[in-house]
Each structure stands twice: as structure tokens, then as C-alpha cells.
Design a protein around this motif. Structure first.
Motif, PDB file in Angstrom:
ATOM      1  N   PRO B  64      37.513  38.833  27.252  1.00 48.26           N
ATOM      2  CA  PRO B  64      37.768  37.753  28.207  1.00 48.26           C
ATOM      3  C   PRO B  64      37.497  38.233  29.624  1.00 48.26           C
ATOM      4  O   PRO B  64      37.736  39.396  29.945  1.00 48.26           O
ATOM      5  CB  PRO B  64      39.262  37.463  28.019  1.00 48.26           C
ATOM      6  CG  PRO B  64      39.675  38.128  26.757  1.00 48.26           C
ATOM      7  CD  PRO B  64      38.700  39.219  26.488  1.00 48.26           C
ATOM      8  N   PRO B  65      37.009  37.353  30.472  1.00 45.45           N
ATOM      9  CA  PRO B  65      36.791  37.748  31.859  1.00 45.45           C
ATOM     10  C   PRO B  65      38.134  38.049  32.533  1.00 45.45           C
ATOM     11  O   PRO B  65      39.187  37.593  32.089  1.00 45.45           O
ATOM     12  CB  PRO B  65      36.121  36.516  32.474  1.00 45.45           C
ATOM     13  CG  PRO B  65      36.409  35.391  31.562  1.00 45.45           C
ATOM     14  CD  PRO B  65      36.639  35.959  30.200  1.00 45.45           C
ATOM     15  N   VAL B  66      38.073  38.823  33.585  1.00 50.32           N
ATOM     16  CA  VAL B  66      39.263  39.069  34.401  1.00 50.32           C
ATOM     17  C   VAL B  66      39.682  37.740  35.024  1.00 50.32           C
ATOM     18  O   VAL B  66      38.849  37.011  35.565  1.00 50.32           O
ATOM     19  CB  VAL B  66      38.927  40.087  35.510  1.00 50.32           C
ATOM     20  CG1 VAL B  66      40.134  40.302  36.420  1.00 50.32           C
ATOM     21  CG2 VAL B  66      38.464  41.405  34.903  1.00 50.32           C
ATOM     22  N   GLU B  67      40.952  37.409  34.930  1.00 55.36           N
ATOM     23  CA  GLU B  67      41.398  36.148  35.530  1.00 55.36           C
ATOM     24  C   GLU B  67      41.393  36.239  37.049  1.00 55.36           C
ATOM     25  O   GLU B  67      41.757  37.273  37.613  1.00 55.36           O
ATOM     26  CB  GLU B  67      42.805  35.805  35.039  1.00 55.36           C
ATOM     27  CG  GLU B  67      42.796  35.252  33.620  1.00 55.36           C
ATOM     28  CD  GLU B  67      44.199  34.874  33.161  1.00 55.36           C
ATOM     29  OE1 GLU B  67      44.962  34.316  33.962  1.00 55.36           O
ATOM     30  OE2 GLU B  67      44.508  35.140  31.987  1.00 55.36           O
ATOM     31  N   LEU B  68      40.992  35.157  37.690  1.00 54.57           N
ATOM     32  CA  LEU B  68      41.031  35.144  39.152  1.00 54.57           C
ATOM     33  C   LEU B  68      42.474  35.348  39.606  1.00 54.57           C
ATOM     34  O   LEU B  68      43.400  34.785  39.025  1.00 54.57           O
ATOM     35  CB  LEU B  68      40.471  33.822  39.690  1.00 54.57           C
ATOM     36  CG  LEU B  68      38.978  33.588  39.416  1.00 54.57           C
ATOM     37  CD1 LEU B  68      38.523  32.255  40.004  1.00 54.57           C
ATOM     38  CD2 LEU B  68      38.132  34.727  39.967  1.00 54.57           C
ATOM     39  N   GLY B  69      42.657  36.181  40.624  1.00 59.00           N
ATOM     40  CA  GLY B  69      44.004  36.476  41.101  1.00 59.00           C
ATOM     41  C   GLY B  69      44.655  37.655  40.406  1.00 59.00           C
ATOM     42  O   GLY B  69      45.790  38.007  40.718  1.00 59.00           O
ATOM     43  N   SER B  70      43.945  38.245  39.418  1.00 58.30           N
ATOM     44  CA  SER B  70      44.469  39.437  38.738  1.00 58.30           C
ATOM     45  C   SER B  70      43.816  40.687  39.305  1.00 58.30           C
ATOM     46  O   SER B  70      42.720  40.634  39.868  1.00 58.30           O
ATOM     47  CB  SER B  70      44.142  39.391  37.239  1.00 58.30           C
ATOM     48  OG  SER B  70      44.655  38.232  36.661  1.00 58.30           O
ATOM     49  N   VAL B  71      44.490  41.818  39.085  1.00 56.74           N
ATOM     50  CA  VAL B  71      43.906  43.106  39.455  1.00 56.74           C
ATOM     51  C   VAL B  71      42.598  43.278  38.684  1.00 56.74           C
ATOM     52  O   VAL B  71      42.535  43.014  37.490  1.00 56.74           O
ATOM     53  CB  VAL B  71      44.884  44.255  39.124  1.00 56.74           C
ATOM     54  CG1 VAL B  71      44.203  45.608  39.271  1.00 56.74           C
ATOM     55  CG2 VAL B  71      46.111  44.167  40.020  1.00 56.74           C
ATOM     56  N   MET B  72      41.547  43.700  39.390  1.00 58.41           N
ATOM     57  CA  MET B  72      40.263  43.923  38.739  1.00 58.41           C
ATOM     58  C   MET B  72      40.409  44.991  37.660  1.00 58.41           C
ATOM     59  O   MET B  72      41.055  46.015  37.867  1.00 58.41           O
ATOM     60  CB  MET B  72      39.226  44.334  39.801  1.00 58.41           C
ATOM     61  CG  MET B  72      37.851  44.639  39.253  1.00 58.41           C
ATOM     62  SD  MET B  72      37.087  43.219  38.394  1.00 58.41           S
ATOM     63  CE  MET B  72      35.858  44.076  37.410  1.00 58.41           C
ATOM     64  N   ARG B  73      39.775  44.727  36.507  1.00 61.51           N
ATOM     65  CA  ARG B  73      39.899  45.617  35.355  1.00 61.51           C
ATOM     66  C   ARG B  73      38.996  46.847  35.501  1.00 61.51           C
ATOM     67  O   ARG B  73      37.834  46.716  35.899  1.00 61.51           O
ATOM     68  CB  ARG B  73      39.498  44.825  34.109  1.00 61.51           C
ATOM     69  CG  ARG B  73      39.625  45.554  32.788  1.00 61.51           C
ATOM     70  CD  ARG B  73      39.022  44.717  31.661  1.00 61.51           C
ATOM     71  NE  ARG B  73      39.747  43.448  31.470  1.00 61.51           N
ATOM     72  CZ  ARG B  73      39.182  42.328  31.010  1.00 61.51           C
ATOM     73  NH1 ARG B  73      37.895  42.287  30.718  1.00 61.51           N
ATOM     74  NH2 ARG B  73      39.904  41.237  30.861  1.00 61.51           N
ATOM     75  N   SER B  74      39.501  47.991  35.146  1.00 62.62           N
ATOM     76  CA  SER B  74      38.689  49.213  35.113  1.00 62.62           C
ATOM     77  C   SER B  74      39.456  50.284  34.364  1.00 62.62           C
ATOM     78  O   SER B  74      40.672  50.189  34.199  1.00 62.62           O
ATOM     79  CB  SER B  74      38.392  49.710  36.530  1.00 62.62           C
ATOM     80  OG  SER B  74      39.604  50.016  37.197  1.00 62.62           O
ATOM     81  N   SER B  75      38.738  51.284  33.909  1.00 60.75           N
ATOM     82  CA  SER B  75      39.407  52.427  33.309  1.00 60.75           C
ATOM     83  C   SER B  75      39.593  53.497  34.373  1.00 60.75           C
ATOM     84  O   SER B  75      38.859  53.538  35.364  1.00 60.75           O
ATOM     85  CB  SER B  75      38.608  52.963  32.122  1.00 60.75           C
ATOM     86  OG  SER B  75      37.355  53.423  32.539  1.00 60.75           O
ATOM     87  N   GLY B  76      40.573  54.329  34.172  1.00 59.25           N
ATOM     88  CA  GLY B  76      40.839  55.342  35.181  1.00 59.25           C
ATOM     89  C   GLY B  76      41.646  56.502  34.641  1.00 59.25           C
ATOM     90  O   GLY B  76      42.031  56.533  33.459  1.00 59.25           O
ATOM     91  N   PHE B  77      41.883  57.414  35.549  1.00 56.78           N
ATOM     92  CA  PHE B  77      42.563  58.665  35.235  1.00 56.78           C
ATOM     93  C   PHE B  77      43.697  58.824  36.236  1.00 56.78           C
ATOM     94  O   PHE B  77      43.521  58.566  37.429  1.00 56.78           O
ATOM     95  CB  PHE B  77      41.562  59.816  35.391  1.00 56.78           C
ATOM     96  CG  PHE B  77      42.089  61.164  34.975  1.00 56.78           C
ATOM     97  CD1 PHE B  77      41.775  61.690  33.733  1.00 56.78           C
ATOM     98  CD2 PHE B  77      42.872  61.925  35.832  1.00 56.78           C
ATOM     99  CE1 PHE B  77      42.236  62.946  33.344  1.00 56.78           C
ATOM    100  CE2 PHE B  77      43.341  63.181  35.447  1.00 56.78           C
ATOM    101  CZ  PHE B  77      43.021  63.690  34.205  1.00 56.78           C
ATOM    102  N   GLY B  78      44.860  59.228  35.779  1.00 60.96           N
ATOM    103  CA  GLY B  78      45.965  59.371  36.716  1.00 60.96           C
ATOM    104  C   GLY B  78      47.043  60.294  36.207  1.00 60.96           C
ATOM    105  O   GLY B  78      46.879  60.986  35.189  1.00 60.96           O
ATOM    106  N   GLU B  79      48.154  60.253  36.921  1.00 56.13           N
ATOM    107  CA  GLU B  79      49.263  61.145  36.616  1.00 56.13           C
ATOM    108  C   GLU B  79      50.541  60.314  36.588  1.00 56.13           C
ATOM    109  O   GLU B  79      50.726  59.395  37.398  1.00 56.13           O
ATOM    110  CB  GLU B  79      49.336  62.208  37.713  1.00 56.13           C
ATOM    111  CG  GLU B  79      50.391  63.258  37.473  1.00 56.13           C
ATOM    112  CD  GLU B  79      50.382  64.337  38.556  1.00 56.13           C
ATOM    113  OE1 GLU B  79      49.307  64.559  39.171  1.00 56.13           O
ATOM    114  OE2 GLU B  79      51.446  64.935  38.785  1.00 56.13           O
TER     115      GLU B  79
END
Lengths: 332, 332
Positions: B64-79
Motif C-alpha cells: 500500500p502507498p504511504v498514507e498522506l500525513g504519515s511518516v514517510m516509509r523507509s528502512s533504517g538502522f538505529g540504537e
């Protein structure tokens, strides 16, 4: 001393129409079977779209082109009139790649006996290339599931008409694309297709949308032509496209481009080309799959019969123009 | 009280370039982890071609597309910086679909711990979407055989560069198509491709013919564009085309048409589209397949690192123009 006629390929087709200028008609003495040989009197000869490919110079094609100066390649039905071969008896009915000839002398290779009571037109229309191609393409390439929607182009043709009937028997929604209202009527009212589209009409896309309310899961492509893009654009996710023929483009100077590939990703589509010569080893299994449908009355056919060997030369054009009504057969 | 930045999708892209007009940047208070929750501080964010699709309104797309008004979707790396979740401890390194945000509060679903000593750029460049996509497409869709020839478009891209190196390790002849001489040099002299073609050069067909003397058995398509037809026309019998991306056409007003389908029959070609979201269940098996190649030093990568969350908004254009050099990563 009796003579018979055979027709050799003399020249490769450039563009349509094909015709007698491509062939050489020869009259020869009827030969006598030598040791290990059989003499076949051919009675019915099949004309198939694949023959256009066999005549063409394209060495990348699936089977080698017919050599210039050789008898034109074709499948046919005949009777053994002389035999020095242990497997054949005078009077046996046979099928095989006999070629454009009234008589053929062979060692029996590739010649198969058939039941003596089978109708030659049915044999060539169903249990030969058309039925085998339909069975291989629909089941082994397309993997149809009950409840899916299939669109078949060339749906009144020898292969397409069988594909649609097999799919219908499997519980699919079956829509056929044809080139005349008469053919549309035949596939719906005689063969039992769920709908038909005459590709010569103006509102192709609208008709297609109305006839495939749940989209299209399988696309059995026999023709190419402008409706290809419209069908492609209505494919569902995980749709399968079986590419069996492109008769609209075989002798075209400017073959039409295909659709953009973005939807192949978005909808995870598989497009697969196949030709029967790769699967001749599977013929027994294909016949075992096809025969029960025929026995249960699910596979009807109609033949378009031309008279006399020489009618084959211009008869091929009927396949290119779509003016044949049913399986094209030459009666000798 | 500390604040963090997140970026929402505000508008769907029409045509290129994409940019800040499509997004809304918000500054918010850093939240606190509630019961069962973790708070992730993202350090590296991946920009992938698939994101253009996720932003688009096309409901037929694979996820599904990212809904307008939502945080843009992406993969990432964190802690992990706060944890009330039994599976996560403060200091754990994690990967997952974190989105365009400096901090993310989640229940841990879809968030995976990784080895604490892994380099974040390598994690996102190899063991995330690019490597998984390359492994699925090359091995499970393409079924490569030693000695075959593969042509990879987008060959210096995050997926294409891994596809080519895996294929090379499998003993294939590997030709890459790229958009600059610098990239051509990199894939041949650093990655070990057998040849490269800059698609912006004039004599594409001649270069392709010279570099693929035995024709082409596999075509891994990441880009679309004019070289598609030339590659298609050199496919061998039983060739497989893996359609993974069409970056040239994602935001094009007039996507180019594909090749005519006649050769699909003549050469019995299979064209198959795939996307990784269909195969997330197979990730463990894909990682098991990919990891030995990486351990044996067969998979090199390079990253193109942008600085700061807001650089993502215009950074996406680098994927559309091909001006990125290596895996595009935003360092936060």
C-alpha cells in the motif's frame, strides 16, 4: 504409371500475402516401398499458423526452417498403401509430419498409427498440434485455478477455441477475442465462452472492462495486435501470460511494440513463451490430460476444409487474415 | 525538553523532480517508551528506488502507498535508547522500517536486532533490501547456471551491483549497464564485472554485441530505458528476464513501450516481475544464501552518504537521475 503431386518451398515469405509464388509444384511417379519403408497416401493435411514460422529464414526460431527446395512441412492424416515395415500394415490410419504431398515414402519415423475409426478432421483439429498446444499452454504454462478469469485471443482459432473450452471445463470465467461477429457468436453460443469481443470494434477497452469485472488472471495470447495492451493493463497481481502466437505480426513489416514493463513489477506478472516442438516428448502425458475432456464432450471443434493439395498455397493466407472459420484442413 | 524531527508525506509525486514540496517537516518532543514499547534513535536511513512507488497513488502497487500525513516509509538502522520490551535492551543495534524520523517509538514489531559490531552502512547496503532483492531475483527467479551470460541494468546501483557480483561468483559472464564512465570503471575494475556499457553512449547495440558474443541468457532489469530492447533482442533460447525495477519510467509522463512479443515465443523466453515485500517470509533463507558470498569477500559495496534527515527529500532525486554513487544512505 501413376503420378502424384508434391509442393516444395521455393522462396521465403517476405510480407503478406503468401501464395503460389513461394512454392514449386512438382508431379512425380508414385514410388514403391523399399525394405523397411512404408508408402503413405495422405488424405487430410493440416494448415497451422506455425507454418509461417517454418517458412521464414529466421534461424533463431524454435525449429529449423524448411529448407528451400524441400517439401513444405505440415502434419497430416493418411493411410498406409504399401508396407515393408513390421509396425505398419496396409490400411492402417496414420498421423505425422507428412508434408505437402499426396504420397510420402518414409521409414516410419515420426509416423503414428491412430484408431481406425477416428474422424480425420477431428484427429487433426483436436488430437494434433492444436489440442496439444492448448493443453500444454493452458495447464503446464498457465496453471489455471477455478474461479480465475482468462482472456484468450484468436479464440475462434484452432488453439484458442480449445484453450477456452478446457478453461471453461475447469471452472474459469472465459472471455474470447475474435475478428468477426460470427466467430463471437460461435464461441459464446456454441462453445460456451462467457463473453466475446470482436477486436475490430471501437470500444475494446470498455467491452473488456465490462466482461472482466474482477480483472484478468490469465492471458492466452495467440495474435498480438492492438488489444494486447488493453488486456495487459487489466491483469491482476500474480497474473500469468502465455505467449503462444503472434499471428498479427508474423509477416508484418512493423511489428507493434509491447506494453511497458512497469506493470510486470507492480503486479508480479509472469510472461512465458512456449512452442510445442520443445514438448514433443510429453505428448503421451498431454494426450492423457486432454482426452477425458474430449470424451466428456467438453471440446467441440469446427473445420474449414479446402479441396486439393494446391489450395494450401493460398490457403495459408486465411490464417493471416483470420478469414478461416475453424481448423484449416486441406482434403486431398 | 528535547525535540526531534520527522518528515511526513504531504503530497503524492506527479513527475520529477521530487523534493521538499511533497513533504511536511515536523519538530516534536522526544517521547518516552510506555509499557511494552521501545524508543529507537535512528542513526542511518536507507533511500531506495522502491520508495518512489510507495509514495505514488497507485493502489495496484505491491504494497500500500504511504498514507498522506504519515511518516514517510523507509528502512533504517538505529540504537535502542529506552526499552520496556523484554526482547530489547538499551544499546541494542536494530534494523527495520523505521521511517523518516530521528526517533521512533514502537512495540518492536518488524524491528530486528543485529550484531553489535556490524557497520551500519554495510548493514543497509548489503543485508537489507538491496542484498535480499538481489538474492531473491538472481537465484529464485533467474535460476542462473555457470557459464551463462547475464546482463544487469542499473549495475552500479544498490541491487544491480550485488546481482552482478553474486553472478560472477557463480561463474557467469557478467555485463553491467550503467550511466557514467566512472560507474563503468567501478563495476569492472573494483567489482570484477566482465564488461560495462554506459547507456549514454551512441553505439549501444554494437557494444552489447561485442560484450555478449554468445548472446544473453539472463537479463536483470532495474531501469528500463532504450537499452531494454537491444538486450531483449540478444536473448538466447530459454532466456529468463527478471524485472526488478524500471526507475527510468517511475515518474515519466510517457513510459516507453516494451519490445514486441514475437521473440518471447521464438526464444521461449520467461519474463517475471517480483518485489521483495512478497518474500519477506523468506528473509531467513535469503540471508542464509547471501551471507557466505559476503563472508568470502565476493560482495563489495559503496555508500553515498547524505547528512541530516532533511537531505532525504531531495536526495531521492539522485536515484531518479542516477547521480548517486553507491547505496544511498542518510546519516542522521
Amino acid at each position: 504409371m501413376s503420378h502424384y503431386t508434391k509442393i516444395l518451398l521455393a522462396q521465403r515469405p517476405d510480407h503478406r500475402p503468401v501464395g503460389s509464388h513461394l512454392f514449386e509444384v512438382q508431379s512425380k511417379e508414385i514410388p514403391t516401398a523399399g525394405p523397411g519403408q512404408i508408402l503413405i497416401k495422405q488424405t487430410h493435411m493440416s494448415l497451422d499458423p506455425a507454418m509461417i514460422g517454418w517458412m521464414s529464414p529466421d534461424t533463431e526460431s524454435y525449429i529449423p526452417p524448411v529448407e528451400l527446395g524441400s517439401v513444405m512441412r505440415s502434419s497430416g492424416f493418411g493411410e498406409i498403401v504399401e508396407s515393408n515395415h513390421p509396425d505398419f500394415t496396409v490400411g492402417d490410419k496414420v498421423m505425422g509430419m507428412i508434408g505437402w504431398t499426396e504420397y510420402a515414402l518414409t521409414n516410419g519415423q515420426g509416423i503414428n498409427k491412430v484408431q481406425s475409426d477416428i474422424d480425420p478432421e477431428m484427429a487433426l483439429s483436436v488430437f494434433a498440434l492444436p489440442g496439444l498446444t492448448a493443453t500444454q499452454g493452458l495447464f503446464n504454462v498457465g496453471k489455471p485455478k477455478t474461479g480465475e478469469t482468462i482472456v484468450v485471443t484468436g479464440a475462434a482459432g484452432s488453439v484458442g477455441s480449445i484453450v477456452g473450452q478446457l478453461a471453461k471445463a475447469e471452472g474459469l470465467r472465459v472471455i474470447g477475442v475474435v475478428g468477426s461477429d460470427e466467430k463471437a457468436d460461435w464461441i459464446v453460443n456454441t462453445l460456451g465462452f462467457d463473453g466475446a469481443i470482436n477486436y475490430k470494434s471501437d470500444d475494446l477497452e470498455q467491452q473488456l472492462t465490462e466482461l472482466t469485472p474482477d480483472g484478468i488472471d490469465l492471458f492466452f495470447e495467440n495474435t498480438g495486435g492492438p488489444i494486447q495492451h488493453a488486456i495487459f493493463n487489466r491483469m491482476n497481481a500474480f497474473g500469468r501470460i502465455i505467449v503462444c502466437g503472434m499471428i498479427a505480426d508474423y509477416t508484418s513489416e512493423n511489428p507493434a511494440l509491447g506494453p511497458n514493463w512497469i506493470n510486470i513489477i507492480k503486479k508480479r506478472i509472469t510472461i512465458q513463451g512456449f512452442t510445442m516442438p520443445d514438448h514433443f516428448g510429453e505428448v503421451p502425458a498431454l494426450l492423457a490430460k486432454l482426452t477425458p475432456y474430449v470424451m466428456q464432450g467438453n471440446v467441440q471443434y469446427r473445420s474449414h476444409v479446402l479441396e486439393g493439395l494446391e489450395s494450401a498455397m493460398t490457403g495459408l493466407n486465411l490464417l493471416l487474415t483470420g478469414d478461416n472459420k475453424g481448423k484449416l484442413i486441406v482434403k486431398l
